[in-house]
Design an enzyme around this catalytic site. Structure first.
Site, PDB file in Angstrom:
ATOM      1  N   ASN A 178      82.663   9.097 127.008  1.00 15.35           N
ATOM      2  CA  ASN A 178      82.237   7.735 127.300  1.00 15.35           C
ATOM      3  C   ASN A 178      80.771   7.581 126.936  1.00 15.35           C
ATOM      4  OD1 ASN A 178      81.223   5.482 129.338  1.00 15.35           O
ATOM      5  ND2 ASN A 178      83.444   5.311 129.195  1.00 15.35           N
ATOM      6  N   ALA A 179      80.395   6.365 126.539  1.00 17.76           N
ATOM      7  CA  ALA A 179      78.997   6.090 126.198  1.00 17.76           C
ATOM      8  C   ALA A 179      78.089   6.383 127.390  1.00 17.76           C
ATOM      9  CB  ALA A 179      78.840   4.633 125.750  1.00 17.76           C
ATOM     10  N   GLU A 189      91.583  19.266 130.475  1.00 22.59           N
ATOM     11  CA  GLU A 189      92.382  19.881 131.546  1.00 22.59           C
ATOM     12  C   GLU A 189      92.619  18.898 132.678  1.00 22.59           C
ATOM     13  OE1 GLU A 189      89.713  21.033 130.027  1.00 22.59           O
ATOM     14  OE2 GLU A 189      89.633  23.228 129.984  1.00 22.59           O
ATOM     15  N   CYS A 247      87.352  15.837 130.974  1.00 25.61           N
ATOM     16  CA  CYS A 247      87.837  16.995 130.217  1.00 25.61           C
ATOM     17  C   CYS A 247      89.346  16.921 129.995  1.00 25.61           C
ATOM     18  CB  CYS A 247      87.533  18.289 130.967  1.00 25.61           C
ATOM     19  SG  CYS A 247      85.798  18.722 131.055  1.00 25.61           S
TER      20      CYS A 247
HETATM   21  N1  THU Z   1      85.520  19.879 127.647  1.00 23.35           N
HETATM   22  C1  THU Z   1      86.842  19.930 127.987  1.00 23.35           C
HETATM   23  O1  THU Z   1      87.601  18.994 127.683  1.00 23.35           O
HETATM   24  N2  THU Z   1      87.282  21.012 128.648  1.00 23.35           N
HETATM   25  C2  THU Z   1      86.516  22.070 129.020  1.00 23.35           C
HETATM   26  O2  THU Z   1      86.981  22.960 129.711  1.00 23.35           O
HETATM   27  C3  THU Z   1      85.133  22.159 128.556  1.00 23.35           C
HETATM   28  C4  THU Z   1      84.569  20.917 127.989  1.00 23.35           C
HETATM   29  C5  THU Z   1      85.020  18.700 126.942  1.00 23.35           C
HETATM   30  C6  THU Z   1      84.101  17.832 127.752  1.00 23.35           C
HETATM   31  C7  THU Z   1      83.325  17.143 126.658  1.00 23.35           C
HETATM   32  O3  THU Z   1      84.061  16.027 126.216  1.00 23.35           O
HETATM   33  C8  THU Z   1      83.267  18.165 125.554  1.00 23.35           C
HETATM   34  O4  THU Z   1      84.293  19.108 125.819  1.00 23.35           O
HETATM   35  C9  THU Z   1      81.935  18.895 125.440  1.00 23.35           C
HETATM   36  O5  THU Z   1      81.558  19.433 126.644  1.00 23.35           O
END
Ligand code: THU
Length: 136
Positions: free
Chosen positions: A49-50, A59, A57
């Protein structure tokens, strides 16, 4: 333990979810796919998001998608990225995964074929858990 065919499907679901990642700021695309004991697969991707902290994330997106389907028990999660080495889930995702599946197997895969596997219990020892609330 899940069979090789199921785990291959889980990996494929994680990579397919990664293709839908919305990560224009970090450019770090992530897909996650959860496996239930009954063999169901539910995937999610990161959605940025901006207003940076509002991003989510992969997960946690997968957990939300599963819970709304009535699924709360998971044996494995596969996390797919384009990093050169497999990346473990962030701390907040470890906590959210722990809520539902203390004995979860966490598998991280990369496009180049590198793979790592951990037990969530090793990634998040001494977790604050639902029963912790009863000690108040
Ligand atoms: N990110 C995830 O989707 N899962 C993780 O376990 C680590 C980080 C995403 C969050 C953000 O959009 C990008 O990776 C960089 O941190």
């Amino acid at each position: 333990m899940a069979d090789a065919t199921t785990l291959a499907a889980l990996r494929a679901a994680a990579f397919a979810a990664m293709e839908h990642a919305y990560a224009p700021y970090s450019k770090f695309r992530v897909g996650a796919a959860l496996l239930t004991p009954g063999g169901e697969i539910v995937a999610g991707c990161n959605v940025e998001n901006a207003a940076y902290p509002a991003g989510t994330c992969a997960e946690r997106a997968a957990i939300g998608a599963a819970v709304v389907r009535g699924l709360r028990d998971f044996t494995h999660v596969v996390v797919a990225t384009e990093a050169t080495t497999p990346t473990p889930p962030c701390g907040m995702c470890r906590q959210v995964l722990r809520e539902f599946s203390p004995s979860l197997h966490v598998i991280s895969v990369t496009r180049s074929g590198a793979e790592a596997e951990w037990l969530l219990a090793d990634l998040l020892p001494f977790a604050f858990e639902p029963s912790s609330l009863r000690d108040a």
